[in-house]
Write a protein that holds these residues in place. Structure first.
Motif, mmCIF file in Angstrom:
data_model
loop_
_atom_site.group_PDB
_atom_site.id
_atom_site.type_symbol
_atom_site.label_atom_id
_atom_site.label_comp_id
_atom_site.label_asym_id
_atom_site.label_seq_id
_atom_site.Cartn_x
_atom_site.Cartn_y
_atom_site.Cartn_z
ATOM 1 N N SER A 59 0.820 -1.213 0.000
ATOM 2 C CA SER A 59 0.000 0.000 0.000
ATOM 3 C C SER A 59 0.853 1.262 0.000
ATOM 4 N N THR A 61 3.820 1.582 -1.137
ATOM 5 C CA THR A 61 4.410 1.691 -2.474
ATOM 6 C C THR A 61 3.436 2.350 -3.444
ATOM 7 N N ALA A 62 2.172 1.923 -3.396
ATOM 8 C CA ALA A 62 1.163 2.474 -4.307
ATOM 9 C C ALA A 62 0.859 3.933 -3.997
ATOM 10 N N ASP A 63 0.697 4.251 -2.696
ATOM 11 C CA ASP A 63 0.341 5.612 -2.304
ATOM 12 C C ASP A 63 1.514 6.585 -2.386
ATOM 13 N N GLY A 64 2.688 6.110 -2.013
ATOM 14 C CA GLY A 64 3.855 6.989 -1.975
ATOM 15 C C GLY A 64 4.614 7.063 -3.280
ATOM 16 N N LYS A 65 4.248 6.215 -4.246
ATOM 17 C CA LYS A 65 4.890 6.198 -5.570
ATOM 18 C C LYS A 65 6.376 5.871 -5.488
ATOM 19 N N GLN A 66 6.774 5.193 -4.411
ATOM 20 C CA GLN A 66 8.139 4.723 -4.264
ATOM 21 C C GLN A 66 8.101 3.298 -3.714
ATOM 22 N N SER A 67 9.037 2.476 -4.142
ATOM 23 C CA SER A 67 9.027 1.087 -3.688
ATOM 24 C C SER A 67 9.417 0.967 -2.217
#
Length: 327
Positions: A59, A61-67
Motif C-alpha cells: 500500500s 508503495t502504491a500511495d507513496g509512488k516509491q518502492s
C-alpha cells in the motif's frame, strides 16, 4: 569592523542558517518519499511481523509512488534490527516495523541493550494487536492444557518450550509461573524456526503468534491447546483461552508498531504516519489481520509513545513476577 558589528553578523549568519535548515526540512518533508523506503523487520521471513510489513509495503508503495524494500534482520530478540535503525539516517527512509519485543520487553530481559528503546527512536504509529496460541505437534500425546501441565508436573524440567521472540518467551515463562511447572526454555532466532523444530519433535511445545501458528494448525500439523488473551480468537473459536483451560489470571498479547530514528523531521513522521494508517486499511493488510488473528490498531506518534511507556512498565512487572533474570 567593530566587535558589535561582528556580533551582529554572527547572529545574522546563525539566523540565516536556522532558516535554511528549516526550509531544507520542509522541502524534505514535502518531497517525501523521494526514493525507496526500507522496512527493517527484526524477525525472519514468514514471521507475523514480516507478513504485516510486506502487506503494508504494498500500500505504501502504491500511495507513496516509491518502492518499499522489506529487509529482515533477524536474531538477538530483535536487537540487531533495532540497533540498525537507531543508527540510520533520520530521514524517514529506514523504518522499524517491530513489536513489543524490541520496544517494551528487551529492556527487562537484557542487562545491556545496543539501543535505547525510547531515546533512539521517533514513534510513528501503532499497526496492530493480537494474541498467541499454545501449540504442540499433532502427534503429541497431549490433547489439552490439563494433560500437558500434568505431565510437566510429573517430569520437572523434562518438557521443553521454544520461543523466537520476547513475546513468545515471556508467554511461556508466564505459563510456567502461573501453573507452577518447570519447563525447559529453548531459544530461537524467530518463531518460524521454533515451529520447524516443534514439527520435527525437537521441542514439546511453544506459545507462538497466531500468524505463524494458524496455518500449521489448519493444515493439521500442529494441535492448538489454548489461546493467550482473555477472549478467544475469532480464527480459533473452538480453542479455549488458557484461563478457561485452568491457568487462572493468564493474559498475554502482543502489538506491532512503526518507528524511525530519533531526529527524523516531524513533517516526515506525519507523512509516514498517514501512509501507514492508510496501509492498515488496504486489502492486503485486512487479509493479514483476518488470517493472523490480530486487529488493526493505529495511533498518533504521541499516543504510541504513551502506550509504549505504560506497556514497558507492564512487561517489567510480568518479567519480574515470572522470575526471569536479565541475561
Amino acid at each position: 569592523m567593530t566587535k558589535k558589528n561582528i556580533h551582529r553578523r554572527s547572529i545574522l549568519a546563525l539566523s540565516m542558517g536556522a532558516v535554511a535548515l528549516g526550509f531544507a526540512a520542509h522541502s524534505q518533508a514535502a518531497d517525501y518519499p523521494a526514493k525507496p523506503i526500507n522496512f527493517i523487520v527484526p524477525f525472519a521471513a514468514g514471521s507475523a511481523t514480516d507478513l504485516l510489513a510486506r502487506a503494508l509495503g504494498q500500500s505504501v508503495t502504491a500511495d507513496g509512488k516509491q518502492s518499499v524494500i522489506v529487509d529482515n534482520k533477524a536474531g538477538a530478540s530483535g536487537m540487531i534490527a533495532a540497533q540498525h535503525v537507531a543508527k540510520a539516517a533520520p530521514d524517514g527512509y529506514t523504518v522499524l516495523i517491530t513489536t513489543n519485543t524490541t520496544q517494551s520487553a528487551n529492556e527487562h530481559l537484557y542487562k545491556k541493550l545496543p539501543y535505547d528503546p525510547v531515546k533512539d527512536f521517533a514513534p510513528v504509529t501503532g499497526l496492530g494487536k493480537g494474541g498467541q496460541v499454545l501449540v504442540v505437534n499433532s502427534a503429541s500425546a497431549y490433547k489439552n492444557v490439563g494433560e500437558l501441565l500434568a505431565a510437566a508436573k510429573k517430569m520437572p524440567g523434562k518438557l521443553s518450550f521454544g520461543s523466537g521472540s520476547s513475546s513468545s518467551r515471556v508467554a511461556g515463562e508466564m505459563l510456567k509461573q502461573l501453573a507452577g511447572v518447570d519447563i525447559l526454555h529453548v531459544p530461537y532466532k524467530s518463531n518460524p524456526l521454533a515451529i520447524t523444530d516443534l514439527l520435527g519433535g525437537q521441542i514439546d511445545m511453544m506459545i507462538t503468534d497466531t500468524s505463524t501458528g494458524i496455518p500449521q494448525i489448519k493444515s493439521g500439523k500442529l494441535r492448538a491447546l489454548g489461546y493467550s488473551t482473555k477472549t478467544r480468537s475469532a480464527q480459533l473459536p473452538d480453542v479455549p483461552t488458557l484461563e478457561e483451560a485452568g491457568v487462572k489470571g493468564y493474559d498475554m498479547g502482543y502489538w506491532f508498531a512503526a518507528y524511525v530514528p530519533a531526529g527524523t523531521p516531524k513533517e516526515v513522521v506525519a507523512r509516514l504516519n498517514e501512509l501507514l494508517k492508510n496501509a492498515t486499511k488496504s486489502a492486503a493488510a485486512t487479509s493479514f489481520y483476518a488470517t493472523a488473528g490480530s486487529v488493526a490498531w493505529t495511533t498518533t506518534p504521541e499516543e504510541l509513545a504513551q502506550f509504549q511507556a505504560s506497556d514497558a512498565l507492564k512487561w517489567g512487572k510480568v518479567i519480574k513476577a515470572a522470575g526471569i533474570q536479565p541475561e
